[in-house]
Design a protein around this motif. Structure first.
Motif, short mmCIF file in Angstrom:
data_model
loop_
_atom_site.label_atom_id
_atom_site.label_comp_id
_atom_site.label_asym_id
_atom_site.label_seq_id
_atom_site.Cartn_x
_atom_site.Cartn_y
_atom_site.Cartn_z
N THR B 37 -4.12 20.13 -8.72
CA THR B 37 -4.75 19.37 -9.00
C THR B 37 -5.88 18.04 -7.71
N ALA B 38 -5.85 18.65 -6.70
CA ALA B 38 -6.54 17.95 -5.42
C ALA B 38 -8.33 18.84 -5.95
N PRO B 60 -13.33 15.35 -5.20
CA PRO B 60 -11.30 14.64 -4.89
C PRO B 60 -11.92 14.21 -3.28
N PHE B 61 -12.08 15.72 -2.73
CA PHE B 61 -12.31 15.34 -1.19
C PHE B 61 -13.47 14.15 -0.85
N VAL B 66 -14.60 9.12 1.31
CA VAL B 66 -16.32 7.48 1.49
C VAL B 66 -15.63 5.83 0.39
N LYS B 67 -16.17 4.86 0.89
CA LYS B 67 -16.07 3.95 -0.29
C LYS B 67 -16.81 4.12 -1.38
N ARG B 68 -16.51 4.38 -2.22
CA ARG B 68 -17.12 3.98 -3.01
C ARG B 68 -16.89 2.30 -4.52
N VAL B 69 -17.68 2.12 -5.44
CA VAL B 69 -17.60 1.14 -6.35
C VAL B 69 -18.33 1.75 -7.38
N THR B 283 -7.12 12.81 -9.14
CA THR B 283 -7.20 14.12 -7.75
C THR B 283 -7.54 13.11 -7.04
N THR B 284 -7.88 12.51 -6.23
CA THR B 284 -8.21 11.89 -5.25
C THR B 284 -6.93 11.05 -4.21
#
Lengths: 357, 318
Positions: B37-38, B60-61, B66-69, B283-284
């Motif tokens: 899944t990863a 996913p990695f 990282v910070k996302r929006v 996935t993350t």
């Protein structure tokens, strides 16, 4: 080197008394063997001297100094364990230098190497120095264990049945080596064993231990020829001394339903008449047609140069040593007599030897 | 393989191998699931039936670190083309990377991961260290009430820890241990100590005391004998105990969730908190879990020989 003195030492483990009010003197440079059956307290005595256990009462004096409050390291004794206990993961050399690297001594590298070389030469383990201890045979392990004791100059060598886990041939060889080693080093040895052959062949002096108490101390000859009581008489010598109940009257002992009559000498002659135990060794029995007492051959054990013959007289069994060339067959009738000069007469109640005095 | 002596034994051996194989598959299946899944594209993560064949990707990695929006309107073409490849993957998912000045903002995951490492490593060292000394004392010296003391130590494990969770929380808040590394370390040492003492006592009992006695006679103090002779002999036991303690501390979830929230939060409570808003991004989460599994796997692999010995200790005699 130093002498060892135990002064009224008692050691209790809970309710069990392992050593009872025991006093012992071991002279400087003496090979002293402590002989006794399993559980007599031999190992406990060694551990008390080494300081691994503390006595419940009494004093232990090494070289004139009271050791009671000394730590194990300060006592500076060497102890060879029954199960070798070589340091695992160490090579033979590392095992040998371990006691030399202690902070108690401060030997230089050169001196350490020299001592290891000397000790390994004496014990013939020079070729094993770089080997790991788990790659050694039993005899080699015990040599290394002894080597660990002799690399330094301890006040006393303590040896706890060091030969008992070796096979017979090796034991015989190491017995001679150890005695030889003691002569060379001139040290005080306290050697503990349950094997009377080791005691007789190695000891300058033998102390027989019974149930936490000293039964007798003497040279091997004294122990063998003049046992102080029935315990020593039966424990030392193979086969064990024959003991039969008898009656003392008029300087004579009558035993085995009147079939065996022996005059006794020494103190026993003048002792009070009454019940005694008559003791005589197998080699002091003569077997021949002219002897006084009749017996039936119960069993024959062939030992090569001689045979141990068990004789049956009524309900009593007596062991006799007979030369191998005398023909004896089981269940045949023979006659035997006892060498009157060699018999012992023990008090029937206390077991104390009346003959030796 | 040893020579098989009889046909019946041969059949038995085959069956045993099949059995072991099935057990291995059963145990490894969840790990395979999470690992696969990863590497899946997000839209394939929750398909029914599961997707087995897919083109693996490492998006996913990237997202994990990282910070996302979420973006309200799609990115314009020029920005998209100017972005590096990994940032384009984020845009593809309808998100954009948060930046301060020009620098990419890292997610909290590396911090939480570091917290897990700090807490697990330090608590393991302490638990195994105390346990080793305590076990040596119990193994070698007679003391009054020895059996009672040992039982008392064991009894600390008889209560399910979660029962005391609320009092623990209140106490921790009262003394200010809330959300601190020290607080978690104290807790995990307390968890592991009884286990460590009992396991190490088993190993200590197996080391013949004649070794130390020989060292004492050879002119060493009890302390020197302990460090020079006993400790190297106990290395196997120490390694096995350390693995068990490390896994316990590393995996602990409930107390970490309750007692930490930011500064000292460990990875286990953090990873599920990434479920995020909207549709969960499995996935993350899977990527975070896979990375989280690695230290234990490596630690256990390095010490595997000792571990096996640790599990079977007592059965082996010299």
């Amino acid at each position: 080197m130093a002498n060892v003195r135990l002064d009224k030492v008692t050691k209790q483990f809970g309710a069990h008394t392992a050593v009872r009010d025991l006093s012992l003197d071991i002279a400087d440079g003496e090979f002293f063997v402590l002989l006794g059956p399993t559980g007599a307290g031999k190992t406990t005595i060694l551990r008390l001297i080494a300081g691994l256990d503390k006595p419940t009462a009494g004093r232990i004096v090494l070289g004139g100094e009271d050791m009671s409050d000394w730590t194990v390291a300060q006592r500076d004794v060497a102890l060879v364990f029954q199960y070798y206990s070589l340091y695992p993961r160490y090579t033979v050399r590392q095992n040998l230098e371990f006691p030399l690297k202690s902070k108690v001594h401060s030997y230089s590298r050169a001196e350490i190497d020299e001592r290891i070389e000397r000790a390994s030469k004496i014990l013939r383990i020079s070729h094993l120095l770089e080997r790991k201890t788990d790659r050694l045979s039993g005899g080699e392990m015990q040599r290394v264990a002894i080597g660990r004791a002799i690399v330094r100059e301890p006040r006393v060598f303590l040896m706890d049945e060091p030969l008992s886990n070796l096979d017979a041939k090796l034991r015989e060889a190491l017995r001679a080596e150890l005695k030889d080693l003691q002569m060379k080093l001139g040290g005080t040895f306290l050697f503990v064993t349950h094997d009377q052959i080791e005691a007789m062949s190695m000891g300058d002096k033998v102390g027989v231990l019974n149930d936490g108490q000293i039964a007798q101390v003497g040279t091997p000859q004294e122990i063998y020829n003049r046992p102080r009581d029935t315990f020593v008489a039966t424990f030392v010598g193979s086969p064990a001394m024959n003991l039969v109940p008898g009656d003392l009257a008029g300087g004579k002992v009558t035993a085995i339903d009147g079939k065996l009559v022996v005059p006794v000498n020494g103190h026993a002659g003048s002792a009070q008449a009454g019940g005694v135990t008559l003791g005589f060794r197998s080699e002091d029995i003569r077997v021949g047609p002219d002897e006084a007492t009749e017996a039936v051959v119960h069993d024959v054990e062939n030992h090569g140069v001689e045979q141990i013959v068990t004789l049956r007289i009524g309900g009593h069994l007596v062991k006799a040593t007979v030369p191998a060339n005398v023909p004896v067959t089981v269940e045949s009738k023979v006659r035997f007599g006892v060498d009157a000069a060699k018999v012992h007469c023990f008090d029937a109640k206390t077991g104390v030897n009346l003959t030796a005095g | 393989m040893a020579v098989v002596s009889s046909p019946r034994k041969a059949v038995f051996n085959r069956l045993a191998i099949v059995g072991v194989l099935i057990a291995t598959i059963v145990f490894l299946a969840p790990i395979y699931w999470i690992a696969s899944t990863a590497f899946k594209p997000r839209e394939l993560a929750t398909t029914v039936p599961p997707t087995v064949f897919f083109t693996p990707e490492i998006t996913p990695f990237i997202k994990l670190f990282v910070k996302r929006v979420q973006m309200t309107k799609p990115v314009d073409k020029a920005t998209y083309d100017a972005a590096p490849w990994w940032e384009q993957r984020i845009y593809d998912g309808g998100e954009r990377v948060l930046r301060t000045g020009g620098a990419v903002q890292l997610s909290a995951y590396p911090d939480r991961f570091m917290n897990s490492l700090i807490v697990a490593v330090i608590s393991t060292i302490l638990a195994v260290g105390f346990g080793t000394f305590t076990a040596y004392g119990f193994s070698r010296f007679k003391m009054a009430g020895e059996a009672d003391l040992l039982f008392f130590i064991l009894s600390t494990r008889m209560l399910p820890p979660i029962v005391v969770a609320i009092p623990m929380f209140l106490m921790y808040r009262a003394v200010g241990l809330n959300d601190t590394h020290v607080g978690l370390i104290i807790l995990y040492v307390a968890f592991n100590l009884s286990f460590s003492v009992w396991l190490m006592k088993g190993f200590m009992d197996e080391i013949p005391k004649e070794y130390e006695e020989a060292a004492l006679v050879d002119g060493y103090s009890r302390m020197q004998a302990f460090f020079k002779i006993v400790l190297p002999e106990a290395a196997t036991g120490i390694a096995a105990t350390a693995v068990f303690c490390f896994i316990t501390a590393w995996n602990e979830y409930a107390f970490a969730l309750m007692l930490t929230n930011r500064r000292a939060q460990t990875a286990p409570p953090f990873i599920p908190s990434q479920l995020g808003s909207g549709l969960p991004d499995w996935t993350t989460i899977a990527a975070g879990t896979v990375l989280f599994l690695l230290p234990v796997a490596i630690f256990t692999f390095v010490l595997r020989k000792h571990l096996l010995r640790g599990v079977t200790f007592g059965a082996i005699r010299k």
